[in-house]
Design a protein around this motif. Structure first.
Motif, mmCIF file in Angstrom:
data_model
loop_
_atom_site.group_PDB
_atom_site.id
_atom_site.type_symbol
_atom_site.label_atom_id
_atom_site.label_comp_id
_atom_site.label_asym_id
_atom_site.label_seq_id
_atom_site.Cartn_x
_atom_site.Cartn_y
_atom_site.Cartn_z
ATOM 1 N N LEU A 81 0.787 -1.242 -0.022
ATOM 2 C CA LEU A 81 -0.262 -0.223 0.033
ATOM 3 C C LEU A 81 1.063 0.691 0.260
ATOM 4 O O LEU A 81 0.906 2.655 -1.059
ATOM 5 N N PHE A 82 1.804 1.378 0.598
ATOM 6 C CA PHE A 82 3.003 2.631 0.753
ATOM 7 C C PHE A 82 3.235 2.316 -1.184
ATOM 8 O O PHE A 82 3.986 3.683 -1.469
ATOM 9 N N LEU A 83 3.980 1.777 -1.016
ATOM 10 C CA LEU A 83 4.701 1.403 -2.651
ATOM 11 C C LEU A 83 3.110 2.279 -3.772
ATOM 12 O O LEU A 83 4.251 3.397 -4.490
ATOM 13 N N ILE A 84 1.901 1.646 -3.213
ATOM 14 C CA ILE A 84 0.695 2.441 -4.511
ATOM 15 C C ILE A 84 0.621 3.541 -3.831
ATOM 16 O O ILE A 84 0.518 4.810 -5.175
ATOM 17 N N GLN A 85 0.279 3.732 -3.092
ATOM 18 C CA GLN A 85 0.312 5.642 -2.532
ATOM 19 C C GLN A 85 1.500 6.161 -2.981
ATOM 20 O O GLN A 85 0.967 7.218 -2.759
ATOM 21 N N GLN A 86 2.879 6.051 -3.102
ATOM 22 C CA GLN A 86 3.702 6.888 -3.515
ATOM 23 C C GLN A 86 4.437 6.086 -4.942
ATOM 24 O O GLN A 86 4.606 7.511 -5.675
ATOM 25 N N ASN A 87 3.393 5.955 -5.674
ATOM 26 C CA ASN A 87 3.278 5.522 -7.180
ATOM 27 C C ASN A 87 4.215 5.049 -7.226
ATOM 28 O O ASN A 87 4.877 5.857 -8.598
ATOM 29 N N LEU A 88 5.030 4.041 -7.000
ATOM 30 C CA LEU A 88 6.085 3.888 -6.969
ATOM 31 C C LEU A 88 5.777 2.093 -7.254
ATOM 32 O O LEU A 88 7.284 1.651 -7.330
ATOM 33 N N ASN A 89 5.008 1.761 -7.102
ATOM 34 C CA ASN A 89 4.668 -0.206 -7.232
ATOM 35 C C ASN A 89 5.248 -0.608 -8.584
ATOM 36 O O ASN A 89 6.457 -1.957 -8.306
ATOM 37 N N GLU A 90 5.226 0.600 -9.379
ATOM 38 C CA GLU A 90 6.012 -0.046 -10.441
ATOM 39 C C GLU A 90 6.866 -0.090 -11.274
ATOM 40 O O GLU A 90 7.478 -0.566 -11.999
#
Length: 116
Positions: A81-90
């Motif tokens: 969730l942190f990575l998604i919220q920071q737009n980093l997951n990809e």
């Protein structure tokens, strides 16, 4: 010392230990509906999600033994969730889950990299 104070002090000790070893602090106490991540740091290209466990002593069980599989799973979900919220997951190529176990009575800190 209250449990909250001990936890806060433990997180400060853990952060200092990790920074002395070259990690860069990103965020402390990331909370979401699924749980909390105590420390989020970078180690080069790796995102590192750290669980800090502080105890006054190890009279009943070692600090590391007190971390459950359910807790590890919640931390993994919070990290996603942190990575998604920071737009980093990809864009994240490597992430790691570490534990810093602190025993206050003996002023000991044990850092377990890639613990789960």
């Amino acid at each position: 010392m209250s449990r909250k104070d001990m936890g806060n002090q433990g997180e400060e000790i853990a952060r200092a230990l990790l920074e002395r070893n070259g990690l860069d602090h990103v965020q402390s106490n990331f909370r979401c509906d699924m749980g909390e991540i105590d420390l989020i740091m970078r180690d080069g290209d790796a995102w590192v999600f750290i669980e800090v466990k502080s105890r006054s002593n190890e009279r009943f069980a070692s600090v590391v033994e007190q971390i459950t599989a359910d807790q590890c799973q919640r931390i993994r979900r919070c990290a996603q969730l942190f990575l998604i919220q920071q737009n980093l997951n990809e864009h994240v190529t490597f992430m790691r889950f570490d534990i810093v176990a602190i025993v206050m009575d003996f002023e000991q800190a044990q850092w377990l990299q890639d613990a789960f």
